[in-house]
Design an enzyme around this catalytic site. Structure first.
Site, PDB file in Angstrom:
ATOM      1  N   TRP A  66     -15.969 -18.149  23.424  1.00 59.89           N
ATOM      2  CA  TRP A  66     -17.027 -17.141  23.381  1.00 59.89           C
ATOM      3  C   TRP A  66     -16.487 -15.714  23.325  1.00 59.89           C
ATOM      4  O   TRP A  66     -17.222 -14.794  22.991  1.00 59.89           O
ATOM      5  CB  TRP A  66     -17.944 -17.275  24.615  1.00 59.89           C
ATOM      6  CG  TRP A  66     -17.155 -17.308  25.895  1.00 59.89           C
ATOM      7  CD1 TRP A  66     -16.757 -18.427  26.574  1.00 59.89           C
ATOM      8  CD2 TRP A  66     -16.623 -16.196  26.625  1.00 59.89           C
ATOM      9  NE1 TRP A  66     -16.011 -18.082  27.671  1.00 59.89           N
ATOM     10  CE2 TRP A  66     -15.914 -16.714  27.727  1.00 59.89           C
ATOM     11  CE3 TRP A  66     -16.677 -14.809  26.455  1.00 59.89           C
ATOM     12  CZ2 TRP A  66     -15.258 -15.900  28.660  1.00 59.89           C
ATOM     13  CZ3 TRP A  66     -16.022 -13.996  27.374  1.00 59.89           C
ATOM     14  CH2 TRP A  66     -15.326 -14.545  28.458  1.00 59.89           C
ATOM     15  N   CYS A 104      -7.311 -13.377  26.128  1.00 63.71           N
ATOM     16  CA  CYS A 104      -6.184 -14.147  26.674  1.00 63.71           C
ATOM     17  C   CYS A 104      -4.916 -13.317  26.704  1.00 63.71           C
ATOM     18  O   CYS A 104      -3.942 -13.698  27.340  1.00 63.71           O
ATOM     19  CB  CYS A 104      -5.921 -15.379  25.824  1.00 63.71           C
ATOM     20  SG  CYS A 104      -7.344 -16.424  25.695  1.00 63.71           S
ATOM     21  N   GLU A 162      -4.436 -22.751  21.705  1.00 63.58           N
ATOM     22  CA  GLU A 162      -4.291 -21.354  22.141  1.00 63.58           C
ATOM     23  C   GLU A 162      -4.920 -21.286  23.520  1.00 63.58           C
ATOM     24  O   GLU A 162      -6.146 -21.237  23.643  1.00 63.58           O
ATOM     25  CB  GLU A 162      -5.032 -20.413  21.184  1.00 63.58           C
ATOM     26  CG  GLU A 162      -4.511 -20.394  19.766  1.00 63.58           C
ATOM     27  CD  GLU A 162      -3.108 -19.850  19.636  1.00 63.58           C
ATOM     28  OE1 GLU A 162      -2.598 -19.258  20.608  1.00 63.58           O
ATOM     29  OE2 GLU A 162      -2.507 -20.044  18.573  1.00 63.58           O
ATOM     30  N   LYS A 213     -17.008 -26.754  16.445  1.00 60.02           N
ATOM     31  CA  LYS A 213     -17.878 -26.704  17.634  1.00 60.02           C
ATOM     32  C   LYS A 213     -17.638 -25.334  18.291  1.00 60.02           C
ATOM     33  O   LYS A 213     -16.634 -25.116  18.967  1.00 60.02           O
ATOM     34  CB  LYS A 213     -17.510 -27.848  18.580  1.00 60.02           C
ATOM     35  CG  LYS A 213     -17.880 -27.635  20.052  1.00 60.02           C
ATOM     36  CD  LYS A 213     -19.357 -27.781  20.317  1.00 60.02           C
ATOM     37  CE  LYS A 213     -19.683 -27.609  21.792  1.00 60.02           C
ATOM     38  NZ  LYS A 213     -19.701 -26.189  22.233  1.00 60.02           N
ATOM     39  N   PRO A 214     -18.568 -24.378  18.095  1.00 63.33           N
ATOM     40  CA  PRO A 214     -18.397 -23.071  18.742  1.00 63.33           C
ATOM     41  C   PRO A 214     -18.847 -23.130  20.191  1.00 63.33           C
ATOM     42  O   PRO A 214     -19.537 -24.077  20.599  1.00 63.33           O
ATOM     43  CB  PRO A 214     -19.332 -22.169  17.931  1.00 63.33           C
ATOM     44  CG  PRO A 214     -20.425 -23.089  17.476  1.00 63.33           C
ATOM     45  CD  PRO A 214     -19.809 -24.457  17.317  1.00 63.33           C
TER      46      PRO A 214
HETATM   47  C1  SIN Z   1      -7.781 -14.269  22.534  1.00 60.33           C
HETATM   48  O1  SIN Z   1      -8.090 -13.676  23.529  1.00 60.33           O
HETATM   49  O2  SIN Z   1      -7.547 -15.463  22.573  1.00 60.33           O
HETATM   50  C2  SIN Z   1      -7.640 -13.604  21.179  1.00 60.33           C
HETATM   51  C3  SIN Z   1      -7.239 -12.216  21.234  1.00 60.33           C
HETATM   52  C4  SIN Z   1      -6.862 -11.665  19.861  1.00 60.33           C
HETATM   53  O3  SIN Z   1      -6.917 -12.351  18.839  1.00 60.33           O
HETATM   54  O4  SIN Z   1      -6.493 -10.497  19.829  1.00 60.33           O
END
Ligand code: SIN
Length: 486
Positions: free
Chosen positions: A157, A291, A257, A181-182
């Site tokens: 999200w 992330c 990821e 699948k979002p």
């Molecule tokens: C993520 O938070 O997984 C993606 C961040 C980004 O592509 O800069």
């Protein structure tokens, strides 16, 4: 009116009725605006049966899709890119409404997401094989790269558009068909992207979407169905581990990821103003919900106090408000659980001796808003050192030496992104090489780009997305041995 420009993007799946987009078919689930709590849409609640049917269609569609030339697939991707760019404004608005990020950031994400489609439209034409020198003269050896087959993609999200295009565009370019699948928090941006893909001429069975609340049931099906040859997932490390275990039975290729715990190291010899600028970008983008957000800010003792003063001043400039409000820089967090997690990490840190330098509580803008917060003097025993904050909290720790900074930075099972600031060339190479991370920002807080490989080491995942490597992740190498030529 917001809906007028957005409605055509959702029309194949929803219709506008009494101020809400309503699912056109069967059981459905609700999608809320996190800034206001208002109901935005009801979306089809599909489960494993629909996912299975989608895999069947995707599998049947493979031969015709793979038979297209790279140039033909490239042209379809290029058209999809153009349509996304033509619809930047409604896509951005839709994203802000369902995800909460400020409109300026949402506009940026639409362009960022589109850049993957453009990039892979181009890279698709360069999926070269090799001719290998053979050990005997009567043979010729070569390799070709072929699309791996049906791909299942599960997306999060926090980047409702870019995490889709970063997976789907290379998969389609390589000759794979895709079932997406979002996240059930942000299905509308995904539906809009699918509408545009169809308008671009990408066949329905080649790129399908399954929306549903029961992510576990759909995920189980993706993992257990042998026709799915690759599962690509962006999300938490615990869920990634579970999917990995489930995919063992069918020995699927995986792209993961997962979570991060990014160190952001500022050495005594850094340009402090540049470091503050980079930190504000890395820490507060998407209200801290990425992330690769700076999670542990390690500042060398000689500049610690000066750095803290500048950071507190910069944080005071942030504007907490609904993403549609002019000048908003910090939107809401995704849901109540996210706010509670941030509250508990901050409370734990303060109870164990951290100093509260700014913020530290919910903001008045709405139930899901949290004040940009600065914590000083965090230590190894605090939960905030080990856990991804996913909120607008900057947690600072003091260190003395380069060795200490590296040891602290690497003291985590995660290895996604790291950042450091220094103007000493010897140190730049030493530190870059010793950090156990898939991506390192050096004197730079914004590292994401379609031309660069995004991905982590250790428990942060497997594989790379974007860049020339991102296309290969969706291929298998086939070795051909041509004999009898003597
Ligand atoms: C993520 O938070 O997984 C993606 C961040 C980004 O592509 O800069």
């Amino acid at each position: 009116m917001f809906h007028a420009s957005i409605e055509p993007l959702l029309e194949p799946f929803c219709h506008w009725q009494r101020g809400v987009w309503r699912s056109s078919t069967g059981p459905h689930f609700d999608v809320f605006n996190p800034a206001t709590g208002a109901l935005l849409a009801t979306v089809a609640d599909q489960g494993a049966a629909v996912a299975k049917a989608a895999i069947t269609h995707a599998h049947a569609a493979l031969p015709a899709w793979q038979a297209k030339s790279a140039k033909e697939r490239s042209a379809l991707l290029r058209r999809w890119f153009e349509l996304i760019m033509e619809h930047q404004e409604p896509l951005a608005l839709l994203m802000t409404l369902e995800q909460g990020k400020p409109l300026a950031e949402a506009r940026g994400e639409v362009v960022y997401g589109a850049s993957y489609v453009e990039w892979f439209a181009e890279e698709t034409k360069r999926l070269y094989g090799d001719i290998l020198p053979a050990a005997s003269g009567d043979r010729r050896l070569l390799t070709i790269k072929q699309g791996i087959g049906v791909v299942a993609a599960i997306t999060p999200w926090n980047f409702p558009s870019a995490m889709i295009t970063r997976k789907v565009a290379p998969a389609l370019g390589a000759g794979c068909t895709v079932v997406l699948k979002p996240s059930d928090e942000t299905p509308l941006s995904a539906l809009a992207l699918v509408t545009l893909a169809r308008q671009a001429g990408i066949p329905e069975a080649v790129f399908q979407i399954v929306t549903g609340k029961n992510a576990a049931a759909i995920g189980d099906l993706f993992c257990s169905d042998g026709r799915v040859r690759k599962l690509t997932f962006t999300g938490s490390t615990p869920v990634g581990k579970r999917l990995m275990a489930q995919c063992a039975d069918t020995v699927k290729k995986m792209g993961l990821e997962l979570g991060g715990n990014a160190p952001f190291i500022v050495f005594d010899d850094a340009d402090i103003d540049a470091a503050i600028k980079g930190l504000m970008l890395s820490k507060f983008r998407n209200a801290g919900q990425t992330c690769i957000c700076a999670n542990r800010i390690l500042v060398q003792a000689g500049i610690y106090d000066a750095f803290v003063a500048k950071l507190v001043a910069a944080v005071a400039q942030l504007k907490v408000a609904p993403g549609t409000e002019a000048g908003a820089t910090i939107g809401p967090l995704v849901n109540g659980k996210a706010v509670e997690k941030v509250e508990s990490l901050v409370a734990d840190a303060i109870a164990k001796g951290a100093s509260l330098l700014a913020g530290g509580e919910r903001a008045r803008a709405g139930k899901l808003f949290y004040q940009p917060t600065v914590l000083g003097e965090i230590s190894r025993s605090m939960a905030i050192f080990d856990h991804e904050i996913f909120g607008p909290v900057a947690a600072l720790m003091r260190f003395e030496s380069e060795d200490e900074a590296i040891a602290l930075a690497n003291d985590t099972p995660f290895g996604l992104a790291a950042y450091f600031y220094s103007q000493n060339m010897g140190r730049i190479w030493r530190v870059a090489e010793r950090l156990e991370y898939g991506m390192v920002g050096i004197n730079e807080g914004g590292i994401s780009s379609e031309v660069a490989p995004f991905g982590g080491v250790k428990e942060s995942g497997l594989g790379r997305e974007g860049s020339k490597y991102g296309l290969e992740e969706f291929t298998e190498i086939k070795y051909l041995c041509l004999g009898g030529l003597g």
